[in-house]
Every structure is written in C-alpha cells, then in structure tokens.
Motif scaffolding. Sequence first.
Motif, mmCIF file in Angstrom:
data_model
loop_
_atom_site.group_PDB
_atom_site.id
_atom_site.type_symbol
_atom_site.label_atom_id
_atom_site.label_comp_id
_atom_site.label_asym_id
_atom_site.label_seq_id
_atom_site.Cartn_x
_atom_site.Cartn_y
_atom_site.Cartn_z
ATOM 1 N N ARG A 78 0.829 -1.211 0.000
ATOM 2 C CA ARG A 78 0.000 0.000 0.000
ATOM 3 C C ARG A 78 0.863 1.259 0.000
ATOM 4 N N THR A 79 1.918 1.252 0.798
ATOM 5 C CA THR A 79 2.807 2.419 0.853
ATOM 6 C C THR A 79 3.516 2.620 -0.474
ATOM 7 N N ALA A 80 4.003 1.533 -1.078
ATOM 8 C CA ALA A 80 4.697 1.642 -2.365
ATOM 9 C C ALA A 80 3.758 2.136 -3.456
ATOM 10 N N ALA A 81 2.519 1.658 -3.463
ATOM 11 C CA ALA A 81 1.554 2.109 -4.465
ATOM 12 C C ALA A 81 1.237 3.590 -4.285
ATOM 13 N N THR A 82 1.111 4.047 -3.046
ATOM 14 C CA THR A 82 0.857 5.467 -2.786
ATOM 15 C C THR A 82 2.007 6.330 -3.301
ATOM 16 N N LEU A 83 3.234 5.941 -2.978
ATOM 17 C CA LEU A 83 4.390 6.724 -3.406
ATOM 18 C C LEU A 83 4.517 6.742 -4.919
ATOM 19 N N ALA A 84 4.339 5.580 -5.557
ATOM 20 C CA ALA A 84 4.464 5.526 -7.017
ATOM 21 C C ALA A 84 3.429 6.418 -7.691
ATOM 22 N N SER A 85 2.192 6.383 -7.208
ATOM 23 C CA SER A 85 1.139 7.207 -7.817
ATOM 24 C C SER A 85 1.422 8.688 -7.640
ATOM 25 N N ARG A 86 1.870 9.081 -6.450
ATOM 26 C CA ARG A 86 2.089 10.508 -6.208
ATOM 27 C C ARG A 86 3.318 11.029 -6.948
ATOM 28 N N PHE A 87 4.378 10.246 -7.052
ATOM 29 C CA PHE A 87 5.540 10.684 -7.831
ATOM 30 C C PHE A 87 5.193 10.802 -9.314
ATOM 31 N N LEU A 88 4.366 9.890 -9.828
ATOM 32 C CA LEU A 88 3.952 9.987 -11.229
ATOM 33 C C LEU A 88 3.086 11.211 -11.463
ATOM 34 N N GLU A 89 2.245 11.563 -10.492
ATOM 35 C CA GLU A 89 1.443 12.779 -10.624
ATOM 36 C C GLU A 89 2.328 14.021 -10.680
ATOM 37 N N ARG A 90 3.509 13.946 -10.090
ATOM 38 C CA ARG A 90 4.454 15.065 -10.121
ATOM 39 C C ARG A 90 5.300 15.051 -11.391
ATOM 40 N N ARG A 91 4.959 14.155 -12.316
ATOM 41 C CA ARG A 91 5.629 14.026 -13.621
ATOM 42 C C ARG A 91 7.058 13.520 -13.488
ATOM 43 N N ASP A 92 7.327 12.734 -12.467
ATOM 44 C CA ASP A 92 8.620 12.072 -12.344
ATOM 45 C C ASP A 92 8.580 10.743 -13.089
ATOM 46 N N ARG A 93 9.767 10.214 -13.344
ATOM 47 C CA ARG A 93 9.896 8.877 -13.916
ATOM 48 C C ARG A 93 10.088 7.897 -12.758
ATOM 49 N N VAL A 94 9.209 6.897 -12.678
ATOM 50 C CA VAL A 94 9.183 6.002 -11.525
ATOM 51 C C VAL A 94 9.421 4.577 -12.001
#
Length: 423
Positions: free
Chosen positions: A254-270
């Motif tokens: 759950r924590t990894a999914a939250t971080l991945a989604s929020r970093f992608l929303e910031r237009r980072d490459r994840v």
Amino acid sequence: MTRSADARLGAYAALAAAGLVAALALRRSELAAVAAPFALLVALGLQAPVPRLRAWLDVDRERALEGDYVDAVVTVRTTAAVDRLEVGLALPEGVELAEGSNPVAIRLAEDEERELPLRLRCSRWSSVELGDVWLRARDRIGLVRFEGRLDRRRPLRIYPTPERLRRLVSPAHTQAATGSEVAPIRAEGLEFADTRPFVAGDRVRSINWRATARRGSLVVNERHPERNADVVVFLDSFAEARASGEGTLEEAVRTAATLASRFLERRDRVGLVAFGGILRWLEPGGGLVQQYRLVDALLETGVEFSYAWKDVNVIPARTLPPRAMVVAVTPLLDERAIAALVDLRGRGHDLVVLEISPEPYLEPSRDPTDRAALRLWRLQRAELRASFERLGVAVATLEDDTTVEEALEGVRAYRRHARLVRR
C-alpha cells in the motif's frame, strides 16, 4: 456434469435387493411385490437424463480499489426443465459478498434463462480470477444429483487505496526533463532564486527593474528551473511479519503504491525493484500506462522463501539509473535486503528508507525471558536505524498510528538538517 447417487437411492437399492433375495429364498411372491416400488425408484433414478446447462459470468469492470463494489451477473440456461438447481460462484480471497444470494437454489423451465445478480465488495488488494461457477442439479424424485464446474474466470485486479499526500520528498538530483520539482541549479524557470548584475547575453525580460532603479545599474533575476526526477521504489519482499491475515507486506505494498502514484502525478519517472526470493523490476517511466504497470507488478509481489544470497548486482543496470532517488519500503528483517540498501548508498544513490514496523504483529508474552529478548531486539533495531543515519540515510518508521504523510515529514526534516556523508 458428473452423476452421483443420493444416500436414499442406496438405501432403496438395498431394500429392493433384500426383498428380491428374500422372495427367492422363501418362495414368497408378496415379498417381491413389497420390493418392487423400491426397485422402480432405483430404476427411475438411474435412468434420469443428465441436464444440459450453460452458464456465463459478466463483471462490470476489471479494475477496482479496496473498498469498492463490483456488480456481477451469473446467467444460467437449460434446454430441459430442472426442478432444483443450485448455483454457486466461488469467491477468491479479498472478495466478499455484499448483496444477493450465493449459492442460490432455483427452478428452471424448459429453455429458460435466468440472471442472478450479485454485488461484491473488494476487501483487500489482490490480483484474482473471478468466475469459477459450480452447479448442482437433482432429478425429479431427488435420488440422483448432478454436479459440475464451469470455468468462466475473468481477471479482477484490486488496487490498494492510495493515501493522500500533500508533499513528497525532494530528490537530491534532478534530470533534464521538465517536471514539477524545483531544481537546485539556476537556469530558466519560474521559482525565484536570487539577483545578480546584468552581463552580456542576459535577456531583457529577466531584468529586475525595481532593483535596477535602487542600485542605479542593471540587475537581473535568477530562477530555479522545474525539472523531473528518476525515482525507484525498492520493495523488500524477502521476509515479513504476519498476524491474523495481515502482515508487513500488505502495508508495504500500500505504501509503495501510494508513493508511485504521487511521484507519477508530479511528472517524475518512476521504476520498481521488488527485491526478494524472486526479483521483479520495472524500468523507470512516466504516464498513466506506467502507473498501471507499477501497480500490477506490486499486486504480483509475494514473499518467496529462498536461501540464496542476493545483492544489487542482480538488478539490471537500467532499472537503477544514475542520480536516481531510491525509496526503500522494508521491514528491515532480512540481512540481504539491508546489505543491498547499504550497497546502494555506497554507490552514491540518494536513499530514503521507510520502515514498516513489524512490532505491531508480535504477540505479547508475560515470560521474563521473552520480555528481555524483546528489549534486546528493539535495541538492535535502533542501532540499525542509527547506522543508516550515520550514512546520511533518513529512516522513518511506519507503525499503526503513523501515516505516510507523517513519515515523509520526518524524512524531510532529517534531509534539511543532516549533513550527507561523502565517501
């Protein structure tokens, strides 16, 4: 469908056989007359035709979040009348029945089609297949039953519910592509950095006219550009602590999914590295497609038992690009994962450790020896966190009453004030 006899059919067959044997042995025809009805029932049961049934399953969607409801419809059709048909849909772990009857008993006329609506609740993230339909029919006198299983399975992916985050951790290094992260360098951008005297080649639009009027010479503004970053989510799947169906792995996903989604929303490459008994990786990328790939890969993650010693050399080089920030989500229980994180820091990666605390899953004990061992174990884990901090790595602990937002705030505070260790 397979045919099987009811217990009453066996009893009737035994009575019919006993009556006929007694009639022959005693030469009493009235005993044969008594056994005749039982023999007739057995004959009717054995000659009952196998019902020809068909079933379908329709699900309104293939992806859902934890807590969402999914509407499903089981459709059953028969070519011959069935007095009693039992229909059941096998529900995998993580899916619960919210509305409707399952299993359900119905009666079908000849060439009748019946739709059985069900409302299902997604209780836990998982990647499951829904559509294992079980059918059970009986003949008219209820002495023979017919059982069958129809495989109408369809994939259903239940995604973890992401937690709302107001801020993320800023990386130490950014990339050249445009994003939402303010880079520490000074170039063309929107975020104000400082002022300096005008030199040949500066653009006129960058002149600060108020400062120029005060100083009597041309002054220009310097700004921070908006860049993106390469972020790799490092998920430790070597070991977990578990109790009552929940464990550190569920919280880590759950924590990894939250971080991945929020970093992608910031237009980072994840990207993703699931480091455990089975190594899974996903090269960094951006966009909605990458988000689905990341979450699908997280759903397939499990704890796989392995004695093999693994280090970061087994991870493909393109998965850990230079100057990438590595966010590790780990319970810090396996030495192989700990050694890999130390190695990543030694190779110069910007490392952040989010510890999923295994302590809530420990069973309390009143034995003095157990309590002393628990205190020693806590001291060892405190020393482990201190060793990471001496390397310049921020460690935040996620417990039952700690949110991801609170843990990231502790990481940001450490990174603002700590001096990074340089080797």
